[in-house]
Design a protein around this motif. Structure first.
Motif, PDB file in Angstrom:
ATOM      1  N   MET A   1       0.835  -1.200   0.000  1.00 14.82           N
ATOM      2  CA  MET A   1       0.000   0.000   0.000  1.00 14.82           C
ATOM      3  C   MET A   1       0.870   1.252   0.000  1.00 14.82           C
ATOM      4  SD  MET A   1      -3.240  -0.730   2.512  1.00 14.82           S
ATOM      5  CE  MET A   1      -2.263  -0.935   3.994  1.00 14.82           C
ATOM      6  N   SER A   2       0.373   2.294  -0.653  1.00 16.80           N
ATOM      7  CA  SER A   2       1.110   3.557  -0.685  1.00 16.80           C
ATOM      8  C   SER A   2       0.300   4.626   0.041  1.00 16.80           C
ATOM      9  CB  SER A   2       1.345   3.981  -2.144  1.00 16.80           C
ATOM     10  OG  SER A   2       0.106   4.118  -2.818  1.00 16.80           O
ATOM     11  N   GLY A   3       0.996   5.703   0.470  1.00 19.33           N
ATOM     12  CA  GLY A   3       0.337   6.770   1.202  1.00 19.33           C
ATOM     13  C   GLY A   3      -0.502   7.638   0.279  1.00 19.33           C
ATOM     14  N   SER A   6      -1.031  12.659   3.117  1.00 20.49           N
ATOM     15  CA  SER A   6       0.090  12.982   3.998  1.00 20.49           C
ATOM     16  C   SER A   6      -0.216  14.294   4.720  1.00 20.49           C
ATOM     17  CB  SER A   6       1.389  13.121   3.181  1.00 20.49           C
ATOM     18  OG  SER A   6       2.458  13.535   4.007  1.00 20.49           O
ATOM     19  N   GLU A  42      -0.077   9.777   8.290  1.00 25.94           N
ATOM     20  CA  GLU A  42      -0.232   9.311   6.907  1.00 25.94           C
ATOM     21  C   GLU A  42      -1.443   8.387   6.833  1.00 25.94           C
ATOM     22  OE1 GLU A  42       2.114   9.664   4.215  1.00 25.94           O
ATOM     23  OE2 GLU A  42       3.382  11.040   5.368  1.00 25.94           O
ATOM     24  N   GLU A  44      -2.770   5.410   4.433  1.00 29.86           N
ATOM     25  CA  GLU A  44      -2.427   4.525   3.323  1.00 29.86           C
ATOM     26  C   GLU A  44      -3.630   4.320   2.407  1.00 29.86           C
ATOM     27  OE1 GLU A  44       0.581   3.372   2.822  1.00 29.86           O
ATOM     28  OE2 GLU A  44       1.426   4.139   4.693  1.00 29.86           O
ATOM     29  N   GLU A  45      -3.336   4.107   1.124  1.00 29.51           N
ATOM     30  CA  GLU A  45      -4.403   3.854   0.157  1.00 29.51           C
ATOM     31  C   GLU A  45      -5.156   2.569   0.514  1.00 29.51           C
ATOM     32  OE1 GLU A  45      -4.967   4.194  -4.694  1.00 29.51           O
ATOM     33  OE2 GLU A  45      -2.961   4.241  -3.802  1.00 29.51           O
ATOM     34  N   SER A  47      -7.113   1.982   2.990  1.00 28.31           N
ATOM     35  CA  SER A  47      -7.120   1.675   4.419  1.00 28.31           C
ATOM     36  C   SER A  47      -8.113   2.597   5.129  1.00 28.31           C
ATOM     37  CB  SER A  47      -5.716   1.845   5.012  1.00 28.31           C
ATOM     38  OG  SER A  47      -5.369   3.221   5.064  1.00 28.31           O
ATOM     39  N   TYR A  49      -8.277   5.071   8.385  1.00 28.71           N
ATOM     40  CA  TYR A  49      -7.583   5.765   9.474  1.00 28.71           C
ATOM     41  C   TYR A  49      -8.644   6.447  10.320  1.00 28.71           C
ATOM     42  CZ  TYR A  49      -3.978   8.461  11.909  1.00 28.71           C
ATOM     43  OH  TYR A  49      -3.144   8.981  12.884  1.00 28.71           O
ATOM     44  N   THR A 209     -10.622   4.632   0.437  1.00 25.32           N
ATOM     45  CA  THR A 209      -9.821   4.992   1.602  1.00 25.32           C
ATOM     46  C   THR A 209     -10.706   5.863   2.484  1.00 25.32           C
ATOM     47  OG1 THR A 209      -7.828   5.012   0.245  1.00 25.32           O
ATOM     48  CG2 THR A 209      -7.693   6.096   2.391  1.00 25.32           C
ATOM     49  N   ASP A 225      -7.783   0.478  10.392  1.00 22.71           N
ATOM     50  CA  ASP A 225      -6.463  -0.147  10.277  1.00 22.71           C
ATOM     51  C   ASP A 225      -5.467   0.554  11.186  1.00 22.71           C
ATOM     52  OD1 ASP A 225      -7.020  -2.070   8.052  1.00 22.71           O
ATOM     53  OD2 ASP A 225      -7.513  -0.212   7.012  1.00 22.71           O
ATOM     54  N   LYS A 226      -5.733   1.839  11.458  1.00 21.61           N
ATOM     55  CA  LYS A 226      -4.881   2.610  12.366  1.00 21.61           C
ATOM     56  C   LYS A 226      -5.748   3.653  13.056  1.00 21.61           C
ATOM     57  CE  LYS A 226      -0.575   3.110  11.276  1.00 21.61           C
ATOM     58  NZ  LYS A 226       0.680   3.529  10.615  1.00 21.61           N
TER      59      LYS A 226
END
Length: 321
Positions: A1-3, A6, A42, A44-45, A47, A49, A209, A225-226
């Motif tokens: 996964m990428s951010g 940000s 951050e 993540e794609e 995901s 948060y 996301t 996820d976070k």
């Protein structure tokens, strides 16, 4: 996964002073309220948060800055590497804006009562001049309503159904990021579970996301996820749900987990945590939580801890160990 998102050193200060003439006559200084202070994280794609904290902790302010409704006083928000408030290329700004949607807290206030559901759902497409034939009916079915509901008005639906309409509208522009500002807090508990399950299914189906804003840790426990915990505009802890619930490192996180009504072994309700959230205009020195903290030491009143990595978590506390 990428951010995908940000957030760096994000700060938002509101001027809550009285009008100039009042200040001159009453000889009052300007009053500034720091709603968000130096927040960095951050997303993540694909995901989820979650931002959690008490009322007034700055959760919604961060959400509004991420979608571009509020300009940051300091710091940056980048979505796919583009800062909406610093980018000068109109095409890039337009492409990022089409990737973001928001689901608001109150489904009764966020739908136009004069519009039919069809017009509400396809509004993001009409605003961008895109074809919208049959889109409303398809999306309504995907969020668990009927295609025939497109010809009805918002007042003909329950709160949970209205929030499903809001979700359908958010999906219409095929966004990558959806900011959910307490999307279930106005709903009954049984309906909350249905809406959360729906959002989780749609995330997998559409590769979404989420930034999920809530005041209730238990709501986000199985969805995020976070989790980032906010206190008076500052991020005090960030961890995966399994780490946060099994081993909360910040005293404020422990207080939030203990704040849910519980019974002792004899069926008596345990005393809730004590202390009130301080005045956000006149914050305490050092760590803002120290007046309420059961383990605070002298250093806590003098120095403000920075968010440091402790194992799998990030925590802003001198006594986190």
């Amino acid at each position: 996964m990428s951010g995908l998102v940000s957030v760096r050193n994000l700060t938002r200060i509101f001027d809550v002073s009285k009008p100039l003439l009042n200040r001159i006559i009453e000889r009052l200084p300007k009053r500034k309220l720091t709603a968000v202070s130096d927040a960095s994280f951050e997303i993540e794609e694909r995901s989820v948060y979650a931002l959690v904290g008490e009322s007034g902790s700055g959760k919604s302010t961060i959400g509004k800055m991420i979608v571009g409704l509020l300009r940051p006083s300091e710091g940056h928000v980048e979505i796919n590497g583009i800062d909406l408030f610093r980018e000068t290329d109109a095409e890039k700004i337009d492409s990022v804006r089409s990737d973001i949607q928001m689901i608001f807290q109150d489904p009764y206030a966020s739908l136009n009562p004069r519009w039919k559901v069809r017009d509400i759902v396809i509004e993001p497409l009409v605003a961008r001049g895109k074809p919208a034939d049959g889109v409303a009916e398809k999306l309504l079915e995907q969020v668990g309503l009927s295609a025939n509901d497109a010809d009805r008005f918002p007042h003909q639906f329950s709160g949970g159904q209205r929030q499903r309409i809001c979700i359908a509208r958010a999906l219409a522009s095929e966004p990558k990021l959806i900011v959910c500002d307490e999307p279930t807090s106005a709903l009954d508990v049984s309906v909350q579970a249905q809406v959360l399950n729906l959002m989780s299914d749609l995330k997998d189906e559409f590769g979404l996301t989420y930034l999920f804003i809530s005041h209730d840790l238990t709501v986000v426990q199985h969805m995020a996820d976070k989790i980032g915990v906010l206190y008076l505009g500052r991020l005090v802890e960030e961890a995966a749900p399994e780490d946060l619930f099994a081993n909360p490192k910040h005293p404020y996180t422990r207080m939030l987990l203990d704040a849910a009504p519980r019974m002792d072994g004899f069926g008596r309700e345990i005393e809730p945590p004590e202390g009130e959230i301080p005045d956000p205009i006149n914050l305490p020195s050092g760590c803002a939580y120290h007046p309420r903290c059961p383990i605070a030491v002298d250093r806590c009143s003098r120095e403000r801890p920075s968010l440091e990595r402790k194992g799998a978590s990030r925590v802003a506390c001198f006594l986190a160990e």
